[in-house]
Design a protein around this motif. Structure first.
Motif, PDB file in Angstrom:
ATOM      1  N   PHE A   1       0.837  -1.192   0.000  1.00  0.00           N
ATOM      2  CA  PHE A   1       0.000   0.000   0.000  1.00  0.00           C
ATOM      3  C   PHE A   1       0.876   1.248   0.000  1.00  0.00           C
ATOM      4  CE2 PHE A   1      -2.953  -3.204   1.158  1.00  0.00           C
ATOM      5  CZ  PHE A   1      -4.207  -2.724   0.799  1.00  0.00           C
ATOM      6  N   ALA A   2       0.245   2.385  -0.283  1.00  0.00           N
ATOM      7  CA  ALA A   2       0.985   3.642  -0.336  1.00  0.00           C
ATOM      8  C   ALA A   2       0.994   4.317   1.024  1.00  0.00           C
ATOM      9  CB  ALA A   2       0.347   4.573  -1.374  1.00  0.00           C
TER      10      ALA A   2
ATOM     11  N   LEU B   1       5.102  13.224  -0.317  1.00  0.00           N
ATOM     12  CA  LEU B   1       6.132  12.232  -0.628  1.00  0.00           C
ATOM     13  C   LEU B   1       5.524  10.832  -0.659  1.00  0.00           C
ATOM     14  CD1 LEU B   1       7.983  14.636  -0.207  1.00  0.00           C
ATOM     15  CD2 LEU B   1       9.470  13.190   1.134  1.00  0.00           C
ATOM     16  N   LEU B   2       5.911  10.050  -1.682  1.00  0.00           N
ATOM     17  CA  LEU B   2       5.333   8.732  -1.904  1.00  0.00           C
ATOM     18  C   LEU B   2       6.245   7.614  -1.409  1.00  0.00           C
ATOM     19  CD1 LEU B   2       3.306   6.727  -3.237  1.00  0.00           C
ATOM     20  CD2 LEU B   2       4.634   7.005  -5.351  1.00  0.00           C
ATOM     21  N   ASN B   3       5.676   6.745  -0.582  1.00  0.00           N
ATOM     22  CA  ASN B   3       6.384   5.548  -0.112  1.00  0.00           C
ATOM     23  C   ASN B   3       5.591   4.304  -0.481  1.00  0.00           C
ATOM     24  OD1 ASN B   3       8.464   6.413   2.443  1.00  0.00           O
ATOM     25  ND2 ASN B   3       6.906   7.880   1.889  1.00  0.00           N
ATOM     26  N   ALA B   4       6.320   3.198  -0.717  1.00  0.00           N
ATOM     27  CA  ALA B   4       5.685   1.886  -0.844  1.00  0.00           C
ATOM     28  C   ALA B   4       5.900   1.154   0.476  1.00  0.00           C
ATOM     29  CB  ALA B   4       6.309   1.104  -1.995  1.00  0.00           C
ATOM     30  N   VAL B   5       4.819   0.786   1.151  1.00  0.00           N
ATOM     31  CA  VAL B   5       4.927   0.089   2.433  1.00  0.00           C
ATOM     32  C   VAL B   5       5.425  -1.329   2.199  1.00  0.00           C
ATOM     33  CG1 VAL B   5       3.649  -0.775   4.417  1.00  0.00           C
ATOM     34  CG2 VAL B   5       3.132   1.494   3.484  1.00  0.00           C
ATOM     35  N   THR B   6       6.477  -1.728   2.952  1.00  0.00           N
ATOM     36  CA  THR B   6       7.077  -3.049   2.775  1.00  0.00           C
ATOM     37  C   THR B   6       7.010  -3.860   4.058  1.00  0.00           C
ATOM     38  OG1 THR B   6       9.248  -2.161   3.372  1.00  0.00           O
ATOM     39  CG2 THR B   6       8.661  -2.148   1.054  1.00  0.00           C
ATOM     40  N   SER B   7       6.161  -3.442   4.966  1.00  0.00           N
ATOM     41  CA  SER B   7       6.054  -4.050   6.285  1.00  0.00           C
ATOM     42  C   SER B   7       5.820  -5.557   6.224  1.00  0.00           C
ATOM     43  CB  SER B   7       4.897  -3.380   7.022  1.00  0.00           C
ATOM     44  OG  SER B   7       4.536  -4.121   8.147  1.00  0.00           O
ATOM     45  N   GLU B   8       6.535  -6.278   7.133  1.00  0.00           N
ATOM     46  CA  GLU B   8       6.278  -7.710   7.291  1.00  0.00           C
ATOM     47  C   GLU B   8       6.145  -8.017   8.769  1.00  0.00           C
ATOM     48  OE1 GLU B   8       8.817 -10.502   5.317  1.00  0.00           O
ATOM     49  OE2 GLU B   8       9.125  -9.144   3.645  1.00  0.00           O
TER      50      GLU B   8
ATOM     51  N   GLY C   1      -1.408  12.964  -4.564  1.00  0.00           N
ATOM     52  CA  GLY C   1      -1.641  13.813  -3.400  1.00  0.00           C
ATOM     53  C   GLY C   1      -1.870  13.005  -2.145  1.00  0.00           C
ATOM     54  N   LEU C   2      -2.088  13.716  -1.044  1.00  0.00           N
ATOM     55  CA  LEU C   2      -2.259  13.055   0.254  1.00  0.00           C
ATOM     56  C   LEU C   2      -3.494  12.164   0.287  1.00  0.00           C
ATOM     57  CD1 LEU C   2      -1.396  16.034   2.623  1.00  0.00           C
ATOM     58  CD2 LEU C   2       0.091  14.224   1.792  1.00  0.00           C
ATOM     59  N   SER C   3      -4.457  12.426  -0.595  1.00  0.00           N
ATOM     60  CA  SER C   3      -5.687  11.629  -0.590  1.00  0.00           C
ATOM     61  C   SER C   3      -5.411  10.187  -1.007  1.00  0.00           C
ATOM     62  CB  SER C   3      -6.719  12.249  -1.535  1.00  0.00           C
ATOM     63  OG  SER C   3      -6.224  12.242  -2.854  1.00  0.00           O
ATOM     64  N   LEU C   4      -4.238   9.929  -1.589  1.00  0.00           N
ATOM     65  CA  LEU C   4      -3.907   8.570  -2.035  1.00  0.00           C
ATOM     66  C   LEU C   4      -3.189   7.766  -0.956  1.00  0.00           C
ATOM     67  CD1 LEU C   4      -2.835   9.369  -5.688  1.00  0.00           C
ATOM     68  CD2 LEU C   4      -4.978   8.392  -4.870  1.00  0.00           C
ATOM     69  N   ASN C   5      -3.043   8.367   0.224  1.00  0.00           N
ATOM     70  CA  ASN C   5      -2.454   7.629   1.341  1.00  0.00           C
ATOM     71  C   ASN C   5      -3.284   6.376   1.628  1.00  0.00           C
ATOM     72  OD1 ASN C   5      -0.677   7.168   3.482  1.00  0.00           O
ATOM     73  ND2 ASN C   5      -1.955   8.283   4.928  1.00  0.00           N
ATOM     74  N   GLU C   6      -2.603   5.274   1.885  1.00  0.00           N
ATOM     75  CA  GLU C   6      -3.237   4.004   2.242  1.00  0.00           C
ATOM     76  C   GLU C   6      -3.994   3.338   1.095  1.00  0.00           C
ATOM     77  OE1 GLU C   6      -4.567   3.538   6.496  1.00  0.00           O
ATOM     78  OE2 GLU C   6      -4.924   5.684   6.269  1.00  0.00           O
TER      79      GLU C   6
ATOM     80  N   PRO D   1      -5.446   3.119  -7.406  1.00  0.00           N
ATOM     81  CA  PRO D   1      -5.273   4.271  -8.307  1.00  0.00           C
ATOM     82  C   PRO D   1      -3.828   4.419  -8.793  1.00  0.00           C
ATOM     83  CG  PRO D   1      -5.549   5.003  -6.033  1.00  0.00           C
ATOM     84  CD  PRO D   1      -5.837   3.525  -6.046  1.00  0.00           C
ATOM     85  N   ILE D   2      -2.862   4.131  -7.924  1.00  0.00           N
ATOM     86  CA  ILE D   2      -1.457   4.155  -8.330  1.00  0.00           C
ATOM     87  C   ILE D   2      -1.052   2.735  -8.668  1.00  0.00           C
ATOM     88  CG2 ILE D   2       0.894   4.822  -7.699  1.00  0.00           C
ATOM     89  CD1 ILE D   2      -0.273   6.461  -5.418  1.00  0.00           C
ATOM     90  N   GLU D   3      -0.424   2.542  -9.828  1.00  0.00           N
ATOM     91  CA  GLU D   3      -0.055   1.184 -10.224  1.00  0.00           C
ATOM     92  C   GLU D   3       1.460   1.026 -10.318  1.00  0.00           C
ATOM     93  OE1 GLU D   3      -1.201  -2.128 -13.615  1.00  0.00           O
ATOM     94  OE2 GLU D   3      -1.945  -0.094 -13.777  1.00  0.00           O
TER      95      GLU D   3
END
Length: 188
Positions: free
Chosen positions: A53-54, A65-72, A119-124, A132-134
């Motif tokens: 998720f973003a 700022l855009l991050n890709a969550v890599t949590s395990e 934008g911030l609306s794409l968080n999570e 929406p982001i691919e």
DNA sequence: TAAACGATGCCCT
DNA sequence: GGGCATCGTTTAC
């Protein structure tokens, strides 16, 4: 941080524009530069997973700022997307950014979100095909295998010694400043 | 409730 | 290459 290395060469697509990742940095909760270092708060919640998720947040009151969550296993971890090589929708990017030069469109974490209208609306939101982001994997994007240079992260004041910044040596033009020492002085 | 602090980018030298 | 704008989140009183 293996994920950060693997993300170099992947394609990010959103809102009619797309770019190839040429620079990324890894962050992990056990290290003080990571937002998740402070624990679980309203802001850092996305960092603790699930992965894929973003995590989009506001930096310096201005930039997204855009991050890709890599949590395990419930740990807080993510990869900051720092720079892209523009591929599609370049005129759209120029209009959104208000600059012409190709190398100025996505050569920074705040620049690329503006260029792709993230934008911030794409968080999570999901980073897979259902969101929406691919993110397209390197193989699916038929991108060349990048020559990856490892260096210290930039723009932070803590844990600066960790070599968790990854850049594509074959796309130095599009990497943000300051460039890794190994890549200065060359222009290709 | 108040104050300090950035995972930055722009504009000027 | 260096200084500065700008505001949400966090932390302290």
């Amino acid at each position: 941080m293996e994920v950060a290395r693997d993300l170099i060469g992947c394609v990010v697509r959103h809102a009619g524009s797309a770019g190839r990742i040429v620079e990324a940095e890894a962050y992990h909760e056990e290290e003080p530069a990571c937002h998740a270092f402070v624990g679980l708060t309203a802001r850092t919640k996305p960092l603790f997973g699930p992965a894929g998720f973003a995590y989009v947040y506001r930096s310096y009151g201005i930039h997204a700022l855009l991050n890709a969550v890599t949590s395990e296993d419930g740990e807080g971890a993510a990869v900051l997307i720092r720079a892209l090589e523009p591929l599609d929708g370049i005129e759209l990017m120029r209009a959104r950014r208000g600059v012409e030069r190709l190398t100025d469109l996505c050569s920074g974490p705040g620049k690329l979100t503006q260029a792709l209208d993230i934008g911030l609306s794409l968080n999570e939101t999901s980073l897979l095909a259902d969101g929406p982001i691919e993110f397209l994997p390197r193989e699916a994007a038929d991108a060349p295998v990048p020559r990856i240079v490892v260096s210290e992260r930039i723009g932070i004041t803590r844990a600066m010694e960790l070599p968790w910044r990854f850049s594509d040596a074959n796309a130095v033009r599009f990497v943000s400043s300051p460039r890794p020492p190994e890549l200065r002085a060359r222009a290709a």
